[in-house]
Design a protein around this motif. Structure first.
Motif, PDB file in Angstrom:
ATOM      1  N   TRP A 199       3.229 -18.321 -10.467  1.00 52.21           N
ATOM      2  CA  TRP A 199       3.561 -17.860  -9.125  1.00 52.21           C
ATOM      3  C   TRP A 199       2.819 -16.569  -8.804  1.00 52.21           C
ATOM      4  O   TRP A 199       2.180 -16.442  -7.761  1.00 52.21           O
ATOM      5  N   HIS A 202      -0.983 -17.277  -8.363  1.00 51.57           N
ATOM      6  CA  HIS A 202      -1.386 -17.946  -7.123  1.00 51.57           C
ATOM      7  C   HIS A 202      -1.081 -17.118  -5.890  1.00 51.57           C
ATOM      8  O   HIS A 202      -1.811 -17.168  -4.907  1.00 51.57           O
ATOM      9  N   ASN A 203       0.026 -16.366  -5.922  1.00 55.28           N
ATOM     10  CA  ASN A 203       0.445 -15.696  -4.703  1.00 55.28           C
ATOM     11  C   ASN A 203       0.003 -14.255  -4.595  1.00 55.28           C
ATOM     12  O   ASN A 203      -0.016 -13.698  -3.511  1.00 55.28           O
ATOM     13  N   LEU A 204      -0.327 -13.641  -5.705  1.00 55.55           N
ATOM     14  CA  LEU A 204      -0.643 -12.216  -5.609  1.00 55.55           C
ATOM     15  C   LEU A 204      -1.977 -11.821  -6.243  1.00 55.55           C
ATOM     16  O   LEU A 204      -2.619 -10.896  -5.787  1.00 55.55           O
ATOM     17  N   SER A 224      -4.794 -14.013  -7.355  1.00 55.17           N
ATOM     18  CA  SER A 224      -5.731 -15.092  -7.656  1.00 55.17           C
ATOM     19  C   SER A 224      -7.178 -14.624  -7.689  1.00 55.17           C
ATOM     20  O   SER A 224      -7.989 -15.183  -8.402  1.00 55.17           O
ATOM     21  N   ASN A 259      -7.615 -10.218  -3.699  1.00 55.79           N
ATOM     22  CA  ASN A 259      -6.204 -10.504  -3.507  1.00 55.79           C
ATOM     23  C   ASN A 259      -5.349  -9.484  -4.248  1.00 55.79           C
ATOM     24  O   ASN A 259      -4.356  -8.988  -3.728  1.00 55.79           O
ATOM     25  N   LEU A 301      -5.384  -6.280  -2.319  1.00 59.05           N
ATOM     26  CA  LEU A 301      -4.483  -6.360  -1.166  1.00 59.05           C
ATOM     27  C   LEU A 301      -3.040  -6.196  -1.604  1.00 59.05           C
ATOM     28  O   LEU A 301      -2.246  -5.526  -0.947  1.00 59.05           O
ATOM     29  N   THR A 302      -2.706  -6.840  -2.739  1.00 56.18           N
ATOM     30  CA  THR A 302      -1.346  -6.720  -3.237  1.00 56.18           C
ATOM     31  C   THR A 302      -0.999  -5.269  -3.500  1.00 56.18           C
ATOM     32  O   THR A 302       0.043  -4.771  -3.071  1.00 56.18           O
ATOM     33  N   SER A 331      -0.558  -3.352  -0.280  1.00 57.07           N
ATOM     34  CA  SER A 331       0.681  -3.573   0.464  1.00 57.07           C
ATOM     35  C   SER A 331       1.883  -3.043  -0.281  1.00 57.07           C
ATOM     36  O   SER A 331       2.840  -2.590   0.351  1.00 57.07           O
TER      37      SER A 331
END
Ligand SMILES: Nc1ncnc2c1ncn2[C@@H]1O[C@H](COP(=O)(O)OP(=O)(O)OP(=O)(O)O)[C@@H](O)[C@H]1O
Ligand SMILES: [Mg+2]
Lengths: 370, 391, 259
Positions: free
Chosen positions: A27, A30-32, A34, A38, A41-42, A45
């Protein structure tokens, strides 16, 4: 012909999925994380949220003052919810006499019960409840709120305020604009040039100007329009303005629904010998209105938010009341608390309604697919 | 309609007759309604001693306005004050539209991000902002944020050039000296050059297939030519910085807090709606389109530019137009915090002083109608330009 | 992951092989879609893949041009290994054409523009050259007269033929077809299959996912049956249809040949 295969496939090779595919790691990957950007960006944020959320939580909860009933109870280190506690009654009911607030509460209860009964799946008499909501309830509510009969004391509309006033304007505005909007939508699709032109002009005029100019019109221009001596209540004029304004938007929503009804429906109705009004009332409108429920709800959300504008012409709706509270000389300096509270109030209503309309839309999609 | 002698049906069963009768009746009712209003209004105005007609536009306004884009004094006329208000409305709407569009596209793309945190943050942004009344947001920015800023002495400062305090935002103000025109000419020349360059690159690509880095070279051209022109004419521009003198700042460009609050509220609020529109527009382009484009060997950038955006724009532009219209109309909420827009200056102060409600509200509404019409026409023209490729 | 050069020295893909898949695995979450796929496709060979819905046929061929990413094993296309290297992916994609079930034509471009787009931007042809070539391929799929229509104005069969021509415009060495006729009305299937047969006869390397068994019989060099992510059976069409080995193949064939 030679076989295109180099080897026999290994049958039933059962390998566990790689780490990047399942569980927490999958998870997260794929979501944070990859790719490198990305991940960047994680991180960014997280920083942004860290900068926003903890200070807010600290202000609103950890360092906030909850107990007390005067200004002295406020430590000023965080939010002072005592302010809201003190003003709560007025934020909800305006200057409506305290000992008569039960009249408003009764109306709320009647409204809530009737609306809830519409959601009971097995309840058969929904159309009666609907009829009651549109005709019976407004009459009852009028006598309850205004009084001056049945032994109830008269309460001037200038004393109405707070969330109560917001609901009155919002609900009346939308309920009144629906029939008017339907007529306008039919007018816009009419084959008679005079009717069509007038409807288009009316709709486009109101849609082209801001609500505030309409409210100004209702407050300063309307009295000039009436014969000497005839005068309407300021609140009634404001509601009239909101109704006119939103009926133009409603007309466009309904027109969208009418356009979604296939031509075959009209033809079938005519073939059955139904006249124009029967065809519209029995065949077309029921279908069209069902399609546009989400559109009606979002118009309602818009109108509900727009009711705040009445504070500019001097009515004390929910926002107007919270504005009055923060400018009270004894309670200066609590604007943030007041706005946050009011914002949460509006948010619950608007967000709730938008979720409801999304649910309706989803249900409709399912129904149409069948 | 069962009739033994159909040819003798009464005349009101005739469709045409009926239609004409209905229309005539409605028209009559409308005319009657207006006549009623006009008669009442003229009587009321006479009774209250209110003047009528547009003569007041020539009269002295006698009030001051806090933000004027063109020269204005108290001694100027109501007509002049009207233009001041209208220009202020156009200013806030135009800048608001630019910011709302940029933020909105950003939010919409963020919502589609495969990064969970980003897409959730964008969703939260949209759901919070669009479900809270705009007027509340305006008041919040103005009263809770900007009014709570420190006094002049304790201003926030950035590089000692930008200052933010309760009186507003202070920026350096450009002062144009002699020879500045050269730079403007250079700018003009660069634009012409860039247009030619773009055309040439396009032509060459059509003819030979060779691509030319238009964007980078345009940027280079712009910088080189502007700097060159500036150097040749001896850098004919200086900045007038705001400086603290006594209790106040002198010089510089002051942006009033009312403007800042309006800009924040309008663009952040509208951006939430635009974000949803952009997301829906991009989602409307099916995944198969991107896949087909990749399968043909186009890069992600090319896919976006040549395949996704042209299709998404067709979905985005019509609702985007209505958001632009909403923003423009919503700028009238400025009256609540006394930003001197059209409604505040004209439909507010001027109306209060002259009492000529009918004329003033009529003009005000006509202005908003024309602004709406103008934006609609512009966007329709753009929409047709991009839709042209389809049919 | 090991460096490119290291891999290349270990594997010397045969010059005759267009595609080589070795022990390929793929998962969607914890769902194992492709299980240990080993497959070699020779140049100019035509492979037809069939199998029940959800067996992973689409996923398999989409791995070949990296529309899906495999997580284990190796895939070589024309001697180039598919890795995260974007340059390699670009090269492979411009050499492998793909035709989709849903056509996926670009609705905002005319048929001719659909065909010319990739040659202009990827092959860097001039517009005139690209359009001339596009016309040539439209003639080959027998719809030159539709060149200036938009996809929405074409019938399904015409759209699919435009889509095939669009892939051919990139002069691919390999063509992948993912159920190209299953979104078509029966009367249009033939016009698309005719184009595909003609393409097969011209010597193109093709991998076709289809349930058109007549087509398979005429053009396939090899038939493959897939089920639950595995290659169950592979054989020449003659053997495959007349003498299936595996029970699952038999069951599948009996169901689909009934119609
Ligand atoms: N992006 C995805 N995420 C998760 N599961 C997927 C995804 N794509 C496909 N699957 C699953 O993988 C399995 C194989 O899918 P695939 O599309 O390859 O099947 P198929 O053999 O082509 O079937 P069909 O004949 O219906 O096209 C299916 O069970 C499908 O649900
Ligand atoms: Mg498939």
């Amino acid at each position: 012909m030679t076989s295109a295969f180099t080897s026999e496939p290994v049958k039933g090779a059962e390998l566990p999925p790689p780490k990047t595919e399942i569980g927490v790691w999958g998870w997260l990957y794929h979501n944070l994380f990859s790719t490198w950007y990305n991940s960047l960006l994680t991180v960014l944020s997280v920083l942004l949220l860290y900068w926003l959320i903890p200070p807010f939580v600290e202000w609103a909860f950890i360092k906030a003052d909850w107990v007390g009933d005067s200004r002295e109870a406020c430590s000023r280190e965080g939010a002072c919810w005592v302010f809201i506690k003190v003003w709560f009654g007025q934020l909800m009911y305006g200057r409506y006499p305290i000992e008569m607030r039960w009249r408003i509460n009764i109306a709320y209860v009647i409204l809530a019960v009737s609306i809830l009964s519409l959601f009971i799946p097995k309840f058969r008499h929904k159309h009666w409840v609907g009829l009651f909501l549109f005709i019976g309830f407004p009459v009852i509510a009028y006598f309850l709120f205004v009084g001056d009969s049945f032994g109830l004391e008269y309460v001037e509309t200038t004393r109405w305020g707070g969330l109560f006033l917001t609901l009155v304007i919002g609900i009346l505005g939308i309920v009144g604009s629906l029939p008017f909007g339907i007529v306008l939508a039919l007018g816009r699709r009419s084959e008679m040039p005079v009717i069509r032109t007038l409807s288009v002009a009316f709709i486009e005029l109101w849609r082209g100007v801001p609500l505030i100019t309409v409210l100004f019109m209702s407050s300063v221009m309307f009295p000039l329009f009436m014969p000497e001596g005839v005068n309407f209540d300021k609140l009634a004029r404001a509601i009239g303005g909101v109704m006119l304004f939103s009926s133009a938007y409603m007309a466009e929503v309904v027109r969208g629904g009418l356009q979604g009804i296939p031509k075959g429906q009209y033809e079938a109705a005519k073939a059955l010998g139904l006249g124009y009004w029967r065809m519209m009332g029995l065949i077309v409108m029921p279908q069209a209105l069902r399609i546009v429920i989400p559109g009606i709800v979002s118009t309602f959300i818009g109108v509900f938010k727009d009711t705040t504008l009445v504070l500019i012409i001097g009515l004390f709706d929910f926002l107007g009341m919270s504005q009055a509270a923060i400018t009270n000389v004894n309670w200066l300096g609590f604007s943030t608390e007041s706005y946050v509270f009011t914002a949460v109030g509006f948010w619950i209503f608007c967000f709730g309604m938008s979720r409801y309309s999304m649910a309706v839309e989803r249900k409709m999609h399912v129904a149409y697919k069948k | 309609m069962v009739s033994s002698e159909p040819e003798k049906t009464r005349f009101w069963y005739n469709q045409k007759v009926r239609s004409i009768a209905v229309q005539a009746l409605v028209l009559l009712a409308i005319i009657g309604f207006f006549a009623f209003i006009i008669i009442n209004t003229s009587q009321n105005m006479k009774a209250h001693g209110i003047a009528s007609g547009f003569g007041f536009l020539e009269q002295t306004a006698g009030f001051s306005i806090s933000q004027t884009l063109i020269d204005y004094e108290e001694a100027d006329s109501y007509g002049r004050a009207f233009w001041i208000g209208l220009l202020n409305t156009i200013l806030i709407s135009a800048i608001g539209i630019v910011f709302a569009t940029i933020i909105g596209f950003f939010i919409g793309i963020a919502r589609l991000s495969s990064n969970w945190l980003i897409s959730r943050t964008a969703t939260a942004y949209i759901e919070i902002l669009r479900n809270v009344p705009l007027l509340l947001q305006i008041l919040f920015w103005y009263i809770s944020v900007l009014r709570a800023l420190p006094r002049t002495k304790q201003s926030f400062s950035l590089f000692d050039t930008f200052f933010l305090n309760v009186r507003g935002l202070y920026l350096p103000k450009p002062i144009f000296e002699e020879g500045f025109a050269n730079i403007l000419y250079a700018l003009l020349a660069t634009f012409v050059l860039i247009i030619f360059l773009t055309r040439w690159a396009h032509k060459r690509q059509e003819l030979t297939g060779q691509q030319f880095p238009v964007f980078i070279s345009s940027l280079g051209l712009l910088i080189v030519l502007l700097l060159g022109a500036a150097a040749l004419s001896g850098f004919p521009m200086t900045w007038d910085y705001a400086v603290l003198k006594g209790f106040n700042f002198r010089g510089g460009l002051r942006v009033m807090p009312e403007f800042v609050a309006m800009l924040f509220a309008l663009s952040l609020y509208t951006a939430a709606f635009i974000g949803e529109i952009v997301r829906a527009g991009i989602m409307a382009v099916s995944k198969g389109q991107t896949e087909a484009s990749y399968a043909l060997g186009l890069h992600p950038g090319q896919t976006l530019r040549l395949v996704v955006i042209p299709q998404a724009l067709r979905v985005i532009v019509p609702p985007l137009t209505s958001q632009y219209l909403n923003l423009t109309k919503n700028s009238s909420l400025a009256v609540a915090i006394a930003y001197p827009d059209l409604v505040h200056v004209f439909a507010g102060t001027a109306l209060m002083q002259t009492g000529q409600a009918v004329e003033i509200l009529g003009i005000t509404m006509a202005c908003y109608l024309s602004l709406s019409l103008f934006i609609s026409l512009l966007m329709n023209w753009y929409n047709r330009a991009i839709a042209l490729k389809e049919k | 992951m090991a460096t490119q050069s290291a891999i290349k020295t270990i594997y010397q893909p045969n010059d005759e092989n267009a595609i080589l898949m070795e022990n390929v695995h793929k998962w969607f979450g914890s769902f194992h879609v492709l299980k240990d796929i080993n497959l070699t496709v020779r140049k100019q060979h035509k492979i037809v893949i069939c199998g029940p819905s959800g067996s992973g046929k689409s996923t398999l061929i989409r791995c070949i041009n990296r529309l899906e990413e495999h997580q284990q094993g190796k895939i070589f296309v024309d001697g180039i290994e598919l890795t995260n290297n974007l340059k390699q992916i670009d090269r492979i994609r411009s050499e492998v054409g793909m035709v989709f079930q849903q056509f996926n034509l670009f609705p905002h471009l005319t048929a001719l523009e659909n065909l010319a787009l990739a040659p202009i931007w990827v092959r860097k042809l001039s517009k005139a050259e690209a359009e001339e070539q596009a016309m040539k391929y439209l003639e080959r799929v027998q719809i030159p007269e539709q060149a200036h229509k938009y996809p929405g104005q074409l019938s399904g069969g015409q759209q699919q033929r435009v889509a095939i021509a669009r892939s051919l415009c990139m002069n691919p060495k390999i063509m992948l077809f993912d159920e190209p006729t299953s979104a078509l009305d029966p009367e249009m299937i033939k016009e698309v299959l005719d184009v595909m047969v003609e393409l097969a006869e011209s010597g193109m390397t093709m991998i076709v996912v289809t349930h058109e068994m007549g087509f398979a019989r005429t053009v396939a060099d090899q038939m493959i049956f897939m089920d639950e992510g595995e290659l169950i059976e592979q054989n020449t069409p003659h053997e495959f249809f007349n003498n299936p080995q595996n029970d699952r193949t038999k069951l599948f064939l009996s169901q689909i040949l009934q119609h």
